[in-house]
Design a protein around this motif. Structure first.
Motif, PDB file in Angstrom:
ATOM      1  N   ASN A 356      17.022 -42.108 -17.035  1.00 25.54           N
ATOM      2  CA  ASN A 356      18.260 -44.009 -17.303  1.00 25.54           C
ATOM      3  C   ASN A 356      17.307 -45.367 -16.617  1.00 25.54           C
ATOM      4  N   GLY A 357      15.619 -45.467 -16.992  1.00 24.83           N
ATOM      5  CA  GLY A 357      15.305 -46.193 -16.471  1.00 24.83           C
ATOM      6  C   GLY A 357      14.624 -46.580 -15.260  1.00 24.83           C
ATOM      7  N   LEU A 358      14.955 -45.205 -14.218  1.00 21.44           N
ATOM      8  CA  LEU A 358      14.922 -45.198 -12.619  1.00 21.44           C
ATOM      9  C   LEU A 358      13.362 -45.244 -12.397  1.00 21.44           C
ATOM     10  N   SER A 359      12.321 -45.091 -12.995  1.00 22.00           N
ATOM     11  CA  SER A 359      10.900 -44.990 -12.815  1.00 22.00           C
ATOM     12  C   SER A 359      10.411 -46.399 -13.086  1.00 22.00           C
ATOM     13  N   LEU A 360      11.160 -47.643 -13.213  1.00 22.29           N
ATOM     14  CA  LEU A 360      11.015 -48.373 -13.230  1.00 22.29           C
ATOM     15  C   LEU A 360      11.160 -49.089 -12.336  1.00 22.29           C
ATOM     16  N   PHE A 361      11.787 -48.696 -11.198  1.00 21.69           N
ATOM     17  CA  PHE A 361      12.038 -48.992  -9.840  1.00 21.69           C
ATOM     18  C   PHE A 361      11.580 -47.721  -8.932  1.00 21.69           C
ATOM     19  N   CYS A 362      10.135 -47.772  -8.421  1.00 24.51           N
ATOM     20  CA  CYS A 362      10.581 -46.684  -7.242  1.00 24.51           C
ATOM     21  C   CYS A 362      10.240 -47.361  -5.771  1.00 24.51           C
ATOM     22  N   ASN A 363      10.857 -49.123  -5.422  1.00 25.30           N
ATOM     23  CA  ASN A 363      11.073 -49.839  -4.130  1.00 25.30           C
ATOM     24  C   ASN A 363      12.306 -50.308  -4.190  1.00 25.30           C
ATOM     25  N   LEU A 364      13.239 -49.098  -3.157  1.00 26.41           N
ATOM     26  CA  LEU A 364      14.567 -49.198  -3.471  1.00 26.41           C
ATOM     27  C   LEU A 364      14.868 -49.977  -2.968  1.00 26.41           C
ATOM     28  N   ASP A 365      14.742 -50.747  -2.112  1.00 29.24           N
ATOM     29  CA  ASP A 365      14.882 -52.079  -1.205  1.00 29.24           C
ATOM     30  C   ASP A 365      14.451 -52.830  -2.558  1.00 29.24           C
ATOM     31  N   ASN A 366      13.710 -53.737  -3.144  1.00 29.94           N
ATOM     32  CA  ASN A 366      13.892 -54.343  -4.313  1.00 29.94           C
ATOM     33  C   ASN A 366      15.173 -53.810  -5.369  1.00 29.94           C
ATOM     34  N   TYR A 367      14.783 -52.939  -5.894  1.00 30.49           N
ATOM     35  CA  TYR A 367      15.605 -52.137  -6.571  1.00 30.49           C
ATOM     36  C   TYR A 367      17.528 -52.778  -6.112  1.00 30.49           C
ATOM     37  N   GLY A 368      17.498 -53.033  -4.990  1.00 27.89           N
ATOM     38  CA  GLY A 368      18.529 -53.021  -4.513  1.00 27.89           C
ATOM     39  C   GLY A 368      18.809 -54.951  -4.594  1.00 27.89           C
ATOM     40  N   ARG A 369      18.131 -55.230  -4.317  1.00 29.94           N
ATOM     41  CA  ARG A 369      18.198 -56.767  -3.759  1.00 29.94           C
ATOM     42  C   ARG A 369      18.293 -57.238  -5.709  1.00 29.94           C
ATOM     43  N   TYR A 370      17.507 -56.725  -6.317  1.00 33.26           N
ATOM     44  CA  TYR A 370      18.208 -56.862  -7.864  1.00 33.26           C
ATOM     45  C   TYR A 370      19.468 -56.841  -7.985  1.00 33.26           C
ATOM     46  N   LEU A 371      19.438 -55.631  -7.870  1.00 31.30           N
ATOM     47  CA  LEU A 371      21.431 -55.185  -8.284  1.00 31.30           C
ATOM     48  C   LEU A 371      21.641 -56.212  -7.130  1.00 31.30           C
ATOM     49  N   LEU A 372      21.613 -56.285  -6.094  1.00 28.12           N
ATOM     50  CA  LEU A 372      22.956 -57.688  -5.552  1.00 28.12           C
ATOM     51  C   LEU A 372      22.617 -58.800  -6.437  1.00 28.12           C
ATOM     52  N   GLU A 373      21.386 -59.833  -6.533  1.00 19.83           N
ATOM     53  CA  GLU A 373      21.199 -60.552  -7.894  1.00 19.83           C
ATOM     54  C   GLU A 373      22.327 -60.704  -8.523  1.00 19.83           C
ATOM     55  N   GLN A 374      22.083 -59.760  -9.358  1.00 23.15           N
ATOM     56  CA  GLN A 374      22.230 -59.660 -10.619  1.00 23.15           C
ATOM     57  C   GLN A 374      24.552 -59.031 -11.207  1.00 23.15           C
ATOM     58  N   ARG A 375      24.462 -58.529  -9.922  1.00 20.34           N
ATOM     59  CA  ARG A 375      26.079 -58.522  -9.414  1.00 20.34           C
ATOM     60  C   ARG A 375      26.692 -59.509  -8.698  1.00 20.34           C
ATOM     61  N   ALA A 376      25.577 -60.521  -8.093  1.00 22.12           N
ATOM     62  CA  ALA A 376      26.622 -61.278  -6.655  1.00 22.12           C
ATOM     63  C   ALA A 376      26.974 -60.545  -5.514  1.00 22.12           C
ATOM     64  N   THR A 377      26.621 -59.647  -5.381  1.00 21.02           N
ATOM     65  CA  THR A 377      27.158 -59.060  -4.351  1.00 21.02           C
ATOM     66  C   THR A 377      26.565 -59.511  -3.148  1.00 21.02           C
ATOM     67  N   ALA A 378      26.721 -59.836  -2.381  1.00 21.45           N
ATOM     68  CA  ALA A 378      27.136 -60.772  -1.064  1.00 21.45           C
ATOM     69  C   ALA A 378      27.127 -59.537   0.367  1.00 21.45           C
ATOM     70  N   GLU A 379      25.604 -59.762   1.121  1.00 21.25           N
ATOM     71  CA  GLU A 379      25.715 -58.636   2.142  1.00 21.25           C
ATOM     72  C   GLU A 379      26.563 -59.724   3.119  1.00 21.25           C
ATOM     73  N   THR A 380      26.739 -59.430   4.211  1.00 19.02           N
ATOM     74  CA  THR A 380      27.904 -59.417   5.119  1.00 19.02           C
ATOM     75  C   THR A 380      27.784 -58.561   6.354  1.00 19.02           C
ATOM     76  N   GLU A 381      28.224 -59.165   7.364  1.00 15.80           N
ATOM     77  CA  GLU A 381      28.322 -58.982   8.635  1.00 15.80           C
ATOM     78  C   GLU A 381      28.999 -57.584   8.453  1.00 15.80           C
ATOM     79  N   TYR A 382      29.686 -57.407   7.836  1.00 17.51           N
ATOM     80  CA  TYR A 382      30.843 -56.109   7.460  1.00 17.51           C
ATOM     81  C   TYR A 382      30.768 -54.936   6.575  1.00 17.51           C
ATOM     82  N   GLY A 383      29.563 -55.779   5.813  1.00 20.79           N
ATOM     83  CA  GLY A 383      29.087 -54.633   4.552  1.00 20.79           C
ATOM     84  C   GLY A 383      28.599 -55.014   3.997  1.00 20.79           C
ATOM     85  N   LEU A 384      28.200 -54.919   2.280  1.00 19.43           N
ATOM     86  CA  LEU A 384      28.309 -55.378   1.279  1.00 19.43           C
ATOM     87  C   LEU A 384      29.995 -55.650   0.060  1.00 19.43           C
TER      88      LEU A 384
END
Length: 409
Positions: A356-384
């Motif tokens: 499902n296109g995961l090969s386009l994202f070999c860097n988990l940190d970059n992929y994770g930040r991409y997902l956070l931005e796309q879904r407006a998920t916030a990083e808080t001290e208690y979790g995401l």
């Protein structure tokens, strides 16, 4: 470090399977502040953790505190130290140094340190003495050496004060500190035992208010009585607190928040009550009721994460509104970094389809930040903090000029 605080501490645990979240807290702290710091560091139950003292008002003390210290016990020590007078703190330093000399500067149990705070009455301080010669002269001048009472003034000038001071210090077991000479004439008290604060009872309030009588510049009417009011509370409890401080009505009282189930709201509650002279008591009591309900529904941690993501100028009314919107979010407490968030997403996708296109994202940190931005998920001290219906915390506040919903790319 905040005024009145003794320690700045970092809590951390070792997590071999992922990120190692940590949290900082200033001590002494309230019960809910302690619980909040443990939640931020993902420390629950029997989790093994360390409490590293980053800074201390008493700069000599951290070297004697072991990193495996129990947080509640360290907080109790901070409470005791914050209640001591300047003279008592000087005595405490002397007792610590006496132990250090005997143990070659080994760590001292917090139980013993706490009991030292109960033992200052057995100490004496000679502020004039900073070395053996000045100590010897102090003892000789004040007739503390019986053998010297009959010495003439001519002979007195030739006395070896350094020898006198050294013999007295070694015989008494006293020590020199930056403040002077400290000696203890008694045993360390046994008033405190470690089992007393190894755990902390859950508070029976959602918000704790301090109630005092307003000052009217009338000595015959004013007083310094302080009582505490546990919220949520009914009218009877409020009137009982008002009567206890000698006021005729709530309008004659001053209210301030001492502790709150959501610690980030404590200062805001005090500010609102002070500015309105108690008129907002009903709002605070309603907030306390909702906090108790959030705890019952297991949504309190999500709410605290929402507050962490909310604007700093959020009003108390807006904070109450958010308390009814926790189902709009999911808090991923085990996901503390973009890389971990990416792993969660990969697991979701692999359970539904192939690559499902995961090969386009070999860097988990970059992929994770991409997902956070796309879904407006916030990083808080208690979790995401992940929106469930397309609305961020800011958008939930529905302030003028805001557009509702987030654009999905």
């Amino acid at each position: 470090m905040d005024k009145g605080k003794i320690f700045e501490v970092e809590l951390s645990r070792w997590n071999p399977s992922g990120a190692n979240p940590s949290a900082q807290i200033a001590l002494p702290a309230t019960p809910y502040e302690l619980a909040d710091a443990l939640e931020k560091a993902r420390i629950t139950g029997d989790t093994v953790y360390s409490a590293e003292v980053l800074s201390c008002k008493l700069d000599y003390l951290p070297q004697f505190i072991a990193p495996d210290i129990n947080l509640y016990e360290l907080n109790h020590l901070a409470q005791r130290l914050s209640s001591l007078s300047a003279w008592e703190l000087d005595c405490f330093e002397g007792m610590v140094m006496m132990d250090a000399v005997q143990t070659q500067y080994a760590p001292i149990s917090v139980e013993r340190l706490i009991n030292m705070t109960h033992s200052t009455e057995h100490c004496q301080i000679a502020y004039e003495a900073h070395d053996d010669p000045s100590l010897g002269k102090f003892y000789a001048d004040n007739d503390f050496v019986p053998a010297l009472e009959r010495v003439s003034d001519e002979v007195y000038e030739y006395l070896d004060f350094a020898k006198i001071g050294r013999e007295m210090r070694e015989g008494e077991g006293g020590v020199f500190t930056p403040h002077g000479y400290v000696v203890q004439n008694g045993e360390i008290a046994s008033e405190y035992h470690s089992v007393d604060t190894r755990t902390l009872d859950k508070p029976d309030y959602a918000v704790l208010l301090q109630v005092t009588k307003g000052h009217f510049n009338d000595p015959a009417y004013d007083n310094e009585t302080v009582v505490f009011l546990k919220l949520p509370a009914g009218d009877a409890a409020l009137l009982q607190a008002v009567d206890a401080v000698g006021a005729a009505s709530p309008e004659e009282c001053a209210f301030s928040a001492e502790d709150c189930m959501a610690p980030s709201l404590t200062e805001k509650i005090s500010d609102v009550l002070y500015a309105s002279e108690g008129d907002c008591y009903g709002l605070v009591n309603e907030l306390a009721e909702q906090l108790r309900q959030l705890e019952t529904d297991n949504h309190l941690l999500t709410y605290k994460a929402m507050l962490a993501e909310a604007p700093g100028d959020i009003s108390l009314e807006e904070a109450l509104d958010l308390a009814f919107m926790t189902e709009e979010f999911e808090l991923l407490t085990d996901t503390a970094s973009p890389a971990e968030y990416a792993k969660v997403e990969i697991q979701r996708m692999l359970s539904l389809a192939g690559d499902n296109g995961l090969s386009l994202f070999c860097n988990l940190d970059n992929y994770g930040r991409y997902l956070l931005e796309q879904r407006a998920t916030a990083e808080t001290e208690y979790g995401l903090l992940e929106p469930q219906n397309g609305m961020t915390v800011d958008q939930c506040l529905n302030r003028p000029g805001q557009s509702l919903g987030m654009e999905m790319k």
